[in-house]
Design a protein around this motif. Structure first.
Motif, PDB file in Angstrom:
ATOM      1  N   LYS A   1       7.621  18.426   4.506  1.00  0.00           N
ATOM      2  CA  LYS A   1       7.356  17.905   3.170  1.00  0.00           C
ATOM      3  C   LYS A   1       6.628  16.576   3.275  1.00  0.00           C
ATOM      4  O   LYS A   1       6.863  15.798   4.198  1.00  0.00           O
ATOM      5  CB  LYS A   1       8.659  17.701   2.392  1.00  0.00           C
ATOM      6  CG  LYS A   1       9.370  18.984   2.074  1.00  0.00           C
ATOM      7  CD  LYS A   1      10.574  18.709   1.212  1.00  0.00           C
ATOM      8  CE  LYS A   1      11.278  20.012   0.873  1.00  0.00           C
ATOM      9  NZ  LYS A   1      12.438  19.786   0.015  1.00  0.00           N
ATOM     10  N   ARG A   2       5.733  16.340   2.318  1.00  0.00           N
ATOM     11  CA  ARG A   2       5.030  15.066   2.265  1.00  0.00           C
ATOM     12  C   ARG A   2       5.788  14.121   1.355  1.00  0.00           C
ATOM     13  O   ARG A   2       6.158  14.475   0.248  1.00  0.00           O
ATOM     14  CB  ARG A   2       3.618  15.258   1.728  1.00  0.00           C
ATOM     15  CG  ARG A   2       2.712  15.953   2.710  1.00  0.00           C
ATOM     16  CD  ARG A   2       1.357  16.161   2.141  1.00  0.00           C
ATOM     17  NE  ARG A   2       0.776  14.892   1.711  1.00  0.00           N
ATOM     18  CZ  ARG A   2      -0.432  14.780   1.188  1.00  0.00           C
ATOM     19  NH1 ARG A   2      -1.181  15.832   1.024  1.00  0.00           N
ATOM     20  NH2 ARG A   2      -0.891  13.607   0.817  1.00  0.00           N
ATOM     21  N   LYS A   3       6.017  12.912   1.831  1.00  0.00           N
ATOM     22  CA  LYS A   3       6.743  11.919   1.057  1.00  0.00           C
ATOM     23  C   LYS A   3       5.868  10.679   0.925  1.00  0.00           C
ATOM     24  O   LYS A   3       5.303  10.186   1.904  1.00  0.00           O
ATOM     25  CB  LYS A   3       8.056  11.561   1.754  1.00  0.00           C
ATOM     26  CG  LYS A   3       8.911  10.621   0.973  1.00  0.00           C
ATOM     27  CD  LYS A   3      10.216  10.343   1.698  1.00  0.00           C
ATOM     28  CE  LYS A   3      11.036   9.347   0.909  1.00  0.00           C
ATOM     29  NZ  LYS A   3      12.237   8.950   1.628  1.00  0.00           N
TER      30      LYS A   3
ATOM     31  N   GLY B   1       0.838  -1.187   0.000  1.00  0.00           N
ATOM     32  CA  GLY B   1       0.000   0.000   0.000  1.00  0.00           C
ATOM     33  C   GLY B   1       0.874   1.239   0.000  1.00  0.00           C
ATOM     34  O   GLY B   1       2.092   1.167   0.191  1.00  0.00           O
ATOM     35  N   TYR B   2       0.256   2.382  -0.223  1.00  0.00           N
ATOM     36  CA  TYR B   2       0.976   3.655  -0.214  1.00  0.00           C
ATOM     37  C   TYR B   2       0.380   4.563   0.839  1.00  0.00           C
ATOM     38  O   TYR B   2      -0.822   4.569   1.077  1.00  0.00           O
ATOM     39  CB  TYR B   2       0.881   4.345  -1.581  1.00  0.00           C
ATOM     40  CG  TYR B   2       1.731   3.727  -2.633  1.00  0.00           C
ATOM     41  CD1 TYR B   2       3.096   3.956  -2.698  1.00  0.00           C
ATOM     42  CD2 TYR B   2       1.178   2.889  -3.590  1.00  0.00           C
ATOM     43  CE1 TYR B   2       3.884   3.383  -3.672  1.00  0.00           C
ATOM     44  CE2 TYR B   2       1.954   2.312  -4.578  1.00  0.00           C
ATOM     45  CZ  TYR B   2       3.304   2.572  -4.609  1.00  0.00           C
ATOM     46  OH  TYR B   2       4.078   1.997  -5.573  1.00  0.00           O
ATOM     47  N   ARG B   3       1.233   5.349   1.474  1.00  0.00           N
ATOM     48  CA  ARG B   3       0.778   6.383   2.395  1.00  0.00           C
ATOM     49  C   ARG B   3       1.764   7.537   2.337  1.00  0.00           C
ATOM     50  O   ARG B   3       2.879   7.392   1.860  1.00  0.00           O
ATOM     51  CB  ARG B   3       0.619   5.854   3.808  1.00  0.00           C
ATOM     52  CG  ARG B   3       1.881   5.528   4.540  1.00  0.00           C
ATOM     53  CD  ARG B   3       1.627   5.295   6.023  1.00  0.00           C
ATOM     54  NE  ARG B   3       0.787   4.151   6.250  1.00  0.00           N
ATOM     55  CZ  ARG B   3       1.091   3.117   7.005  1.00  0.00           C
ATOM     56  NH1 ARG B   3       2.253   3.076   7.616  1.00  0.00           N
ATOM     57  NH2 ARG B   3       0.273   2.118   7.166  1.00  0.00           N
ATOM     58  N   TYR B   4       1.317   8.660   2.819  1.00  0.00           N
ATOM     59  CA  TYR B   4       2.166   9.848   2.836  1.00  0.00           C
ATOM     60  C   TYR B   4       2.675  10.080   4.249  1.00  0.00           C
ATOM     61  O   TYR B   4       1.924   9.973   5.210  1.00  0.00           O
ATOM     62  CB  TYR B   4       1.383  11.070   2.357  1.00  0.00           C
ATOM     63  CG  TYR B   4       1.070  11.019   0.883  1.00  0.00           C
ATOM     64  CD1 TYR B   4       2.007  11.435  -0.045  1.00  0.00           C
ATOM     65  CD2 TYR B   4      -0.145  10.538   0.433  1.00  0.00           C
ATOM     66  CE1 TYR B   4       1.731  11.380  -1.404  1.00  0.00           C
ATOM     67  CE2 TYR B   4      -0.431  10.487  -0.914  1.00  0.00           C
ATOM     68  CZ  TYR B   4       0.514  10.909  -1.823  1.00  0.00           C
ATOM     69  OH  TYR B   4       0.252  10.855  -3.166  1.00  0.00           O
ATOM     70  N   ILE B   5       3.967  10.420   4.352  1.00  0.00           N
ATOM     71  CA  ILE B   5       4.598  10.687   5.642  1.00  0.00           C
ATOM     72  C   ILE B   5       5.106  12.118   5.625  1.00  0.00           C
ATOM     73  O   ILE B   5       5.746  12.552   4.670  1.00  0.00           O
ATOM     74  CB  ILE B   5       5.764   9.703   5.899  1.00  0.00           C
ATOM     75  CG1 ILE B   5       5.217   8.289   6.046  1.00  0.00           C
ATOM     76  CG2 ILE B   5       6.546  10.112   7.131  1.00  0.00           C
ATOM     77  CD1 ILE B   5       6.278   7.248   6.260  1.00  0.00           C
TER      78      ILE B   5
ATOM     79  N   VAL C   1       6.774   0.493   7.114  1.00  0.00           N
ATOM     80  CA  VAL C   1       7.235   1.170   5.901  1.00  0.00           C
ATOM     81  C   VAL C   1       8.339   0.326   5.269  1.00  0.00           C
ATOM     82  O   VAL C   1       9.224  -0.182   5.951  1.00  0.00           O
ATOM     83  CB  VAL C   1       7.727   2.592   6.232  1.00  0.00           C
ATOM     84  CG1 VAL C   1       8.314   3.261   4.994  1.00  0.00           C
ATOM     85  CG2 VAL C   1       6.585   3.423   6.799  1.00  0.00           C
ATOM     86  N   MET C   2       8.321   0.201   3.936  1.00  0.00           N
ATOM     87  CA  MET C   2       9.230  -0.704   3.255  1.00  0.00           C
ATOM     88  C   MET C   2      10.475  -0.035   2.697  1.00  0.00           C
ATOM     89  O   MET C   2      11.282  -0.682   2.070  1.00  0.00           O
ATOM     90  CB  MET C   2       8.507  -1.422   2.114  1.00  0.00           C
ATOM     91  CG  MET C   2       7.406  -2.322   2.616  1.00  0.00           C
ATOM     92  SD  MET C   2       6.699  -3.329   1.354  1.00  0.00           S
ATOM     93  CE  MET C   2       8.069  -4.325   0.868  1.00  0.00           C
TER      94      MET C   2
END
Length: 112
Positions: free
Chosen positions: A97-99, A88-92, A110-111
């Motif tokens: 800044k959003r990554k 899956g994807y998420r923003y950190i 997180v991978m």
């Protein structure tokens, strides 16, 4: 250009096909986006008869090499829980800044 959740250098496990019974994580060598295929090390080995090329210093003979397999036949192995998993994807948020990062759907780690 197509985007896949599998990247070059990821450890993957083959889930279908003739190499599926070997439950060993293998490394992705190349992604062929045009054909929806991946090249995985020591998977789908075939023998090819090669003619010698004296200009490129290549000897002739029968060589074994990897052939691509379809991207739907592999699953990414999570580095923290060591099991094949979905991605899956998420923003950190970091330093304002959003990554966008990938994460394991089984253990939520997180991978990257």
């Amino acid at each position: 250009m197509k985007s896949f959740r599998i990247r070059k250098g990821d450890n993957v496990m083959v889930i279908t096909g003739k190499d599926a019974d070997k439950n060993v994580p293998r490394k992705v060598l190349k992604i062929l986006r045009k054909h929806d295929r991946v090249l995985v090390e020591k998977t789908n080995m075939v023998k090819r008869h090669m003619r010698p090329n004296p200009y490129a210093q290549q000897p002739g003979g029968i060589i074994e090499k990897e052939m691509p397999i379809h991207i739907s036949n592999v699953m990414v192995v999570c580095p923290s829980c060591h099991r094949p998993t979905r991605i899956g994807y998420r923003y950190i948020e970091s330093e304002g800044k959003r990554k966008k990062v990938r994460f394991c759907k089984k253990c939520n780690e997180v991978m990257e």
